[in-house]
Design a protein around this motif. Structure first.
Motif, PDB file in Angstrom:
ATOM      1  N   GLU A 278      -2.466   7.391  -1.052  1.00 42.26           N
ATOM      2  CA  GLU A 278      -3.233   7.587  -2.274  1.00 42.26           C
ATOM      3  C   GLU A 278      -4.151   6.394  -2.520  1.00 42.26           C
ATOM      4  O   GLU A 278      -3.821   5.255  -2.227  1.00 42.26           O
ATOM      5  CB  GLU A 278      -2.286   7.774  -3.462  1.00 42.26           C
ATOM      6  CG  GLU A 278      -1.249   6.680  -3.509  1.00 42.26           C
ATOM      7  CD  GLU A 278      -0.301   6.791  -4.705  1.00 42.26           C
ATOM      8  OE1 GLU A 278      -0.700   7.370  -5.720  1.00 42.26           O
ATOM      9  OE2 GLU A 278       0.815   6.278  -4.596  1.00 42.26           O
ATOM     10  N   LEU A 279      -5.311   6.692  -3.035  1.00 39.00           N
ATOM     11  CA  LEU A 279      -6.243   5.624  -3.356  1.00 39.00           C
ATOM     12  C   LEU A 279      -6.368   5.507  -4.861  1.00 39.00           C
ATOM     13  O   LEU A 279      -6.556   6.497  -5.558  1.00 39.00           O
ATOM     14  CB  LEU A 279      -7.617   5.934  -2.751  1.00 39.00           C
ATOM     15  CG  LEU A 279      -7.762   5.597  -1.274  1.00 39.00           C
ATOM     16  CD1 LEU A 279      -9.104   6.046  -0.764  1.00 39.00           C
ATOM     17  CD2 LEU A 279      -7.562   4.110  -1.006  1.00 39.00           C
ATOM     18  N   VAL A 280      -6.251   4.308  -5.353  1.00 38.89           N
ATOM     19  CA  VAL A 280      -6.368   4.115  -6.789  1.00 38.89           C
ATOM     20  C   VAL A 280      -7.411   3.035  -7.045  1.00 38.89           C
ATOM     21  O   VAL A 280      -7.683   2.208  -6.184  1.00 38.89           O
ATOM     22  CB  VAL A 280      -5.024   3.692  -7.417  1.00 38.89           C
ATOM     23  CG1 VAL A 280      -4.036   4.833  -7.361  1.00 38.89           C
ATOM     24  CG2 VAL A 280      -4.459   2.464  -6.740  1.00 38.89           C
ATOM     25  N   ARG A 281      -7.987   3.047  -8.234  1.00 40.94           N
ATOM     26  CA  ARG A 281      -9.041   2.064  -8.500  1.00 40.94           C
ATOM     27  C   ARG A 281      -8.495   0.804  -9.171  1.00 40.94           C
ATOM     28  O   ARG A 281      -9.138  -0.232  -9.185  1.00 40.94           O
ATOM     29  CB  ARG A 281     -10.148   2.677  -9.343  1.00 40.94           C
ATOM     30  CG  ARG A 281      -9.744   3.034 -10.767  1.00 40.94           C
ATOM     31  CD  ARG A 281     -10.985   3.434 -11.575  1.00 40.94           C
ATOM     32  NE  ARG A 281     -10.636   3.987 -12.856  1.00 40.94           N
ATOM     33  CZ  ARG A 281     -10.585   3.272 -13.983  1.00 40.94           C
ATOM     34  NH1 ARG A 281     -10.814   1.981 -13.953  1.00 40.94           N
ATOM     35  NH2 ARG A 281     -10.272   3.852 -15.126  1.00 40.94           N
ATOM     36  N   ALA A 282      -7.303   0.898  -9.716  1.00 42.67           N
ATOM     37  CA  ALA A 282      -6.735  -0.295 -10.352  1.00 42.67           C
ATOM     38  C   ALA A 282      -5.213  -0.284 -10.249  1.00 42.67           C
ATOM     39  O   ALA A 282      -4.587   0.774 -10.206  1.00 42.67           O
ATOM     40  CB  ALA A 282      -7.153  -0.356 -11.812  1.00 42.67           C
ATOM     41  N   HIS A 283      -4.641  -1.454 -10.165  1.00 41.68           N
ATOM     42  CA  HIS A 283      -3.194  -1.612 -10.209  1.00 41.68           C
ATOM     43  C   HIS A 283      -2.828  -2.380 -11.469  1.00 41.68           C
ATOM     44  O   HIS A 283      -3.460  -3.391 -11.773  1.00 41.68           O
ATOM     45  CB  HIS A 283      -2.699  -2.418  -9.008  1.00 41.68           C
ATOM     46  CG  HIS A 283      -2.690  -1.634  -7.737  1.00 41.68           C
ATOM     47  ND1 HIS A 283      -3.801  -1.501  -6.945  1.00 41.68           N
ATOM     48  CD2 HIS A 283      -1.701  -0.942  -7.126  1.00 41.68           C
ATOM     49  CE1 HIS A 283      -3.491  -0.754  -5.891  1.00 41.68           C
ATOM     50  NE2 HIS A 283      -2.228  -0.394  -5.975  1.00 41.68           N
TER      51      HIS A 283
ATOM     52  N   GLU B 195      -5.599   7.641 -11.048  1.00 46.26           N
ATOM     53  CA  GLU B 195      -6.465   6.584 -10.509  1.00 46.26           C
ATOM     54  C   GLU B 195      -5.968   5.166 -10.796  1.00 46.26           C
ATOM     55  O   GLU B 195      -6.490   4.198 -10.257  1.00 46.26           O
ATOM     56  CB  GLU B 195      -7.900   6.736 -11.035  1.00 46.26           C
ATOM     57  CG  GLU B 195      -7.981   7.092 -12.504  1.00 46.26           C
ATOM     58  CD  GLU B 195      -9.404   7.460 -12.921  1.00 46.26           C
ATOM     59  OE1 GLU B 195     -10.252   6.571 -12.810  1.00 46.26           O
ATOM     60  OE2 GLU B 195      -9.646   8.604 -13.353  1.00 46.26           O
ATOM     61  N   VAL B 196      -4.964   5.053 -11.642  1.00 44.61           N
ATOM     62  CA  VAL B 196      -4.415   3.720 -11.945  1.00 44.61           C
ATOM     63  C   VAL B 196      -2.930   3.740 -11.625  1.00 44.61           C
ATOM     64  O   VAL B 196      -2.214   4.658 -12.024  1.00 44.61           O
ATOM     65  CB  VAL B 196      -4.625   3.349 -13.420  1.00 44.61           C
ATOM     66  CG1 VAL B 196      -4.025   1.986 -13.712  1.00 44.61           C
ATOM     67  CG2 VAL B 196      -6.101   3.374 -13.773  1.00 44.61           C
ATOM     68  N   LYS B 197      -2.474   2.748 -10.885  1.00 47.62           N
ATOM     69  CA  LYS B 197      -1.079   2.737 -10.475  1.00 47.62           C
ATOM     70  C   LYS B 197      -0.330   1.598 -11.160  1.00 47.62           C
ATOM     71  O   LYS B 197      -0.831   0.472 -11.225  1.00 47.62           O
ATOM     72  CB  LYS B 197      -1.012   2.565  -8.958  1.00 47.62           C
ATOM     73  CG  LYS B 197       0.353   2.832  -8.397  1.00 47.62           C
ATOM     74  CD  LYS B 197       0.320   2.738  -6.886  1.00 47.62           C
ATOM     75  CE  LYS B 197       1.726   2.705  -6.349  1.00 47.62           C
ATOM     76  NZ  LYS B 197       1.773   2.243  -4.974  1.00 47.62           N
ATOM     77  N   ILE B 198       0.865   1.913 -11.639  1.00 45.31           N
ATOM     78  CA  ILE B 198       1.695   0.877 -12.259  1.00 45.31           C
ATOM     79  C   ILE B 198       2.702   0.361 -11.237  1.00 45.31           C
ATOM     80  O   ILE B 198       3.354   1.146 -10.557  1.00 45.31           O
ATOM     81  CB  ILE B 198       2.434   1.447 -13.483  1.00 45.31           C
ATOM     82  CG1 ILE B 198       1.425   1.933 -14.534  1.00 45.31           C
ATOM     83  CG2 ILE B 198       3.366   0.410 -14.088  1.00 45.31           C
ATOM     84  CD1 ILE B 198       2.043   2.697 -15.670  1.00 45.31           C
TER      85      ILE B 198
END
Lengths: 597, 161
Positions: free
Chosen positions: A2-7, A40-43
C-alpha cells in the motif's frame, strides 16, 4: 504494497502510554476515517521517543513534524490542519524554553540535537512489531555479512577493535569476553542477554526492547556465531510486560523468515532463543545469580572464578551481555569498528544511553557520545533544573553508583573519569537532585533498597548494609557524633573490599560519595540538628504562620490526626505532639501559610 | 468470572495445575515458570500447590519454598482484586513518592505489603516501575498513573471496585 502519503507515528512507549497515547491513537483512527483519509494516511505505533516529559508524542512524516502533549481533544484540529490543509498546527509544537520559539522538527529541538542516537536509531521510528520495518532500516544486514563473509574470529576481532565495553555497569571489553567464551573448551555453549534492568531510575533497556527488539536479537545471533553457541536466553524483568510481549513477537517473526532456528540464511549456523521472565530480585542482574535463576534456583551469586565464560549456565561456557551491549553489535558489524571508533573517548568508545530523570526540566531517554561533560547533559539536553532551583547533585549508576556534586559537573562522562570520582557508569540512570534533596536521605534511600535486595549469602553485605542503614537513621534524627562519620566511612570501605558480588561491593558507593562530596550536610544533621534541605522529618516541625493564615480550615479538614485546631477565619495552630508530619496540611493550604521549620 | 458461565471451582484450578505440570515435565529450569503460572491460576501460592509442585519435580518442599520466598513476585497469601504498586524508584523518591505512598496507606488503612479486609486492594512494594519520566508514578493492576499529587489519590482509588 500500500502507498500512503503520510505516516503518523504515535509513541507507544511506557511513558506516553501512561500519558494517554492509546486514546490519542484511537481518536486518530476515528478522525481519519471520518475525514476519509484512512486510506492515504497510516498510523504507526512506535517504541519510545525518549522525550517522556512531553508525552503523548505524535510525529507526522514525511515532514517530521513533532507534536507534543497531544490530547484526544486536539485530534480533530490536528487532522484538519495538518493532513487536510497541509498547515502545521503551531500550538502543539514544542516550545524551546530559552528562546520561546516553537520548533516544528524534532531534530532541531535542543533535547535531540545534542544527542547521537546510534543504539536508539530505530526507537520511535519504526513499528517494533513489524520485522519488515526493521529490515528496511538495514536490519539483519550485519547478520548476513557475518554469516557470508566473516569467520567467528573475524567477528571477535572486529568487536575488539571497536572498543565496545559492557553497558551493564562494569564496562568489561565485550570482544575480550567473547574471546574467552569462544576459546573455552566444550561443544555446548550459551549466550545470554541480561534484561533484568533493576536499577531504580533506569529504563533504557526497557525502551530498547520495546522500541527495537530485533536489534537485540540480531546482536545475539552475531555473538552466538562468534563464540559457537546454538542456544540462548533472554532474562527479562517480569515488571516489563510490554517488552516481553514485543520480544516474543520479534522472535516468532525472525523464526518465520529463517533468521532464527536451524540453518539460518541457508548456512550451517543454527541458533534459537528462550525468553525467561525474572521473578523480582534485583540481585539477579548479577551474572552468576542470573544464571542460577534461569536454572530455577534461588538467585544467589557464587564466587568467581570459574567465570561464566568457562563454567556458566548448567556448567557450560556462557557469554552474558546486557541489552544495550547487544544492541550495539549489529551497528558495529554493519559500519565497521573504525566508524564506531569516531564516537567517544580513547578508552570509552561509542555512545551511552542514559535515563535522565529527577529534578530536571526535560526528563527522558538520551543517547550521547561517551566523554560528554555532565554539564551538557543536564543543562543543554535536560535544559537545567526544574523550577530554576539550584543544582545540588546528580546520582549516576543507581544503587551501585554515586552522587556527584557541582564540582564534578565538568567531568567527562566515561568509565575512567566516573570511576575516579567514586561513581560508576552503571546501567545509565542519571537522577538530578536540587537544593530540596537531602543527601543523607538519598544515601538512606539507596541503602533501603540494597538492604532489601541483598540475597543474604555473604556477611559483609547482609550485616554491613544493615549497620550502615542504622547509622544513617541516627544521623537523620540528629543523633550520633561526628566520629561516627569516620566509623561509617571505614565500614563502607570494608564492605566494598570484602563482599562477594557486585551488589555488595558497590552498595556502599552512595554512602561513600555523599560523605566525600556532601560531608557538611551530614555534619549539619549531627551537630546542628538541622536538615538543610528540609527533608528529614525528625528534624522538622510544621508551623502555621499566623499572619498568612486566613482560617479557611482546609488544613484542619485534611489532617489525619486532628492536630490542627482553630476557629473559622482565625489563624489555626498545629499541635506538635499530635502531628505525624505527613505534610497533608501543607499541600492543602492555598495561601502558603504552612512552613517547615 | 469468565463469560462462558462455567464456574472456576477449585477442582478445575487443580486440573489446570496438572496440565501445567505435564507441559513442563522433564524441562530444565522449569520451576520458576511453573510457579509463575501456578500463581496466575490460583492468584497466590497456597501450601497444597507448593507441595504438589515439589512432588511433581521430585524436589524437597524446602527447595520449592526457598525459591518462592526468594523472589518478590511470589505470594503465599491471598491478594486483593487490585494491586497497587507505588513506585519507590530514585526519580520518584526525589519527586515526593513517600508522601504518595503515605496517602495510599492512610486511605486504605493498611501498610505497604498488606491487603484490605474486603480483598479489594493490596499494596505491593516495588523498587522501580521504569516510568521515571512521569514521576511520581503508581501502577494499579496494569494501569500506570503518573505525575501524581497527593490529592489525586482518593479519586484514582475510586476508579477500582
Amino acid at each position: 504494497m500500500e502507498l500512503v502519503r503520510a505516516h503518523i507515528l504515535v509513541c507507544g512507549g511506557t511513558g506516553c502510554t501512561s500519558s494517554g497515547s492509546k486514546a490519542v491513537q484511537e481518536a486518530l483512527h476515528r478522525e481519519l476515517k471520518k475525514q476519509g483519509l484512512d486510506k492515504e494516511v497510516k498510523i504507526v505505533e512506535t517504541g519510545c521517543h525518549g522525550f517522556c516529559e512531553q508525552g503523548p508524542l505524535v510525529i507526522v512524516y514525511p515532514e517530521g513534524t513533532f507534536y507534543c502533549q497531544v490530547q484526544v481533544e486536539d485530534i480533530p484540529e490536528l487532522v484538519e490542519e495538518h493532513l487536510l490543509k497541509g498547515r502545521i498546527l503551531q500550538r502543539l509544537l514544542f516550545t524551546e524554553p530559552l528562546t520561546q520559539e516553537r520548533v516544528p522538527h524534532y531534530k532541531e529541538i535542543d533535547f535531540y540535537r545534542k544527542q547521537r542516537r546510534l543504539v536508539l536509531r530505530n526507537c520511535g521510528y519504526i513499528d517494533p512489531e513489524k520485522i519488515d520495518e526493521y529490515i528496511a532500516r538495514d536490519g539483519y544486514v550485519a547478520l548476513a555479512k557475518v554469516l557470508g563473509e566473516m569467520t567467528p574470529e573475524d567477528v571477535i576481532e572486529e568487536i575488539k577493535a571497536s572498543g565496545l565495553r559492557g553497558r551493564g555497569g562494569a564496562g568489561f571489553p565485550t570482544g575480550l569476553k567473547w574471546g574467552f567464551a569462544a576459546q573455552a573448551p566444550g561443544e555446548k555453549k550459551y549466550v545470554v542477554c541480561n534484561a533484568d534492568e533493576g536499577d531504580p531510575g533506569a529504563f533504557m533497556d526497557r525502551s530498547i526492547l520495546e522500541g527495537d527488539p530485533h536489534c537485540v536479537l540480531e546482536g545475539m545471533l552475531i555473538g552466538a556465531y562468534a563464540i559457537g553457541s546454538d542456544e540462548g536466553y533472554i532474562y527479562a524483568r517480569a515488571e516489563y510486560p510490554l517488552a516481553i510481549k514485543r520480544l516474543k513477537i520479534a522472535l516468532a517473526q525472525a523464526r518465520e523468515l529463517g533468521l532464527m532456528g536451524d540453518n539460518i540464511l541457508g548456512t550451517d549456523f543454527c541458533f534459537d532463543l528462550h525468553i525467561k521472565e525474572g521473578a523480582g530480585a534485583f540481585v539477579c542482574g548479577e551474572e552468576t545469580a542470573l544464571m542460577a535463576s534461569i536454572e530455577g534456583q534461588r538467585g544467589m551469586p557464587r564466587s568467581r572464578p570459574p567465570f561464566p565464560a568457562n563454567s556458566g549456565l548448567w556448567g557450560k561456557p556462557t557469554n552474558i551481555n546486557n541489552v544495550e551491549t547487544w544492541a550495539n553489535v549489529a551497528n558495529i558489524i554493519r559500519n565497521g569498528a573504525k566508524w564506531y571508533g569516531q564516537f567517544g573517548t580513547e578508552k570509552s568508545k561509542g555512545t551511552k544511553v542514559f535515563a535522565l530523570t529527577g529534578k530536571v526540566k526535560n526528563t527522558g531517554l538520551v543517547e550521547v557520545p561517551m566523554g560528554i561533560p555532565m554539564r551538557e547533559i543536564i543543562y543543554e539536553i535536560g535544559d537545567g533544573i526544574l523550577g530554576d532551583k539550584k543544582f545540588k547533585a546528580v546520582q549516576i549508576g543507581g544503587p551501585s553508583g554515586g552522587c556527584l556534586s557541582e564540582g564534578q559537573l565538568d567531568l567527562a562522562v566515561d568509565y575512567e573519569s566516573l570511576g575516579s570520582a567514586g561513581a560508576i557508569m552503571g546501567s545509565g540512570g542519571l537522577v538530578v537532585m536540587d537544593e530540596e534533596t537531602c543527601m543523607v536521605d538519598v544515601a538512606k534511600f539507596f541503602l533501603d533498597f540494597t538492604r532489601a535486595e541483598s540475597c543474604g549469602k555473604c556477611t559483609p553485605c547482609r550485616e554491613g548494609i544493615q549497620r550502615m542503614r542504622e547509622m544513617l537513621q541516627d544521623f537523620s534524627e540528629g543523633k550520633g557524633s561526628l566520629e561516627d562519620l569516620d566509623k561509617l566511612e571505614r565500614l563502607a570501605q570494608t564492605i566494598k573490599d570484602t563482599a562477594l558480588c557486585g551488589l555488595g561491593q558497590t552498595a556502599p558507593n552512595p554512602v561513600l560519595t555523599t560523605l566525600r562530596y556532601f560531608r557538611d550536610e551530614y555534619e549539619a544533621h549531627i551537630r546542628d540538628k538541622r536538615c538543610p534541605a528540609g527533608v528529614c522529618r525528625a528534624l522538622l516541625t510544621y508551623y502555621i504562620v499566623p499572619e498568612l493564615c486566613r482560617g479557611c480550615t482546609a488544613c484542619a479538614r485534611v489532617c489525619p490526626t486532628g492536630a490542627i485546631t482553630g476557629k473559622v477565619k482565625e489563624p489555626h495552630v498545629i499541635d506538635p505532639e499530635k502531628c505525624i508530619k505527613c505534610g497533608a496540611c501543607m499541600e492543602a493550604c492555598r495561601f502558603d501559610s504552612i512552613i517547615l521549620k | 468470572m469468565c463469560a462462558c458461565n462455567h464456574q472456576l471451582t477449585p477442582d478445575s484450578e487443580y486440573a489446570r495445575l496438572e496440565e501445567l505440570l505435564k507441559e513442563y515435565k522433564d524441562q530444565r529450569g522449569a520451576l520458576i515458570p511453573v510457579l509463575q503460572q501456578a500463581q496466575e491460576i490460583f492468584g497466590y501460592l497456597p501450601e497444597p500447590v507448593l507441595k504438589r509442585i515439589a512432588e511433581s519435580f521430585r524436589l524437597p518442599l524446602s527447595r520449592v519454598y526457598g525459591v518462592t520466598t526468594f523472589y518478590a513476585q511470589f505470594h503465599l497469601k491471598p491478594r486483593g482484586r487490585h494491586v497497587i504498586r507505588v513506585c519507590q524508584g530514585t526519580a520518584c523518591h526525589v519527586r515526593g513518592s513517600a508522601r504518595i505512598l503515605d496517602r495510599v496507606q492512610r486511605e486504605l488503612g493498611i501498610e505497604s505489603g498488606g491487603t484490605t479486609e474486603d480483598l479489594r486492594f493490596t499494596i505491593e512494594p516495588v523498587a522501580c516501575l521504569g516510568a521515571c519520566g512521569l514521576a511520581p508514578v503508581m501502577m494499579i493492576d496494569d494501569n500506570t498513573h503518573g505525575r501524581l499529587t497527593v490529592d489525586m489519590i482518593p479519586k484514582i482509588l475510586d476508579m477500582y471496585e
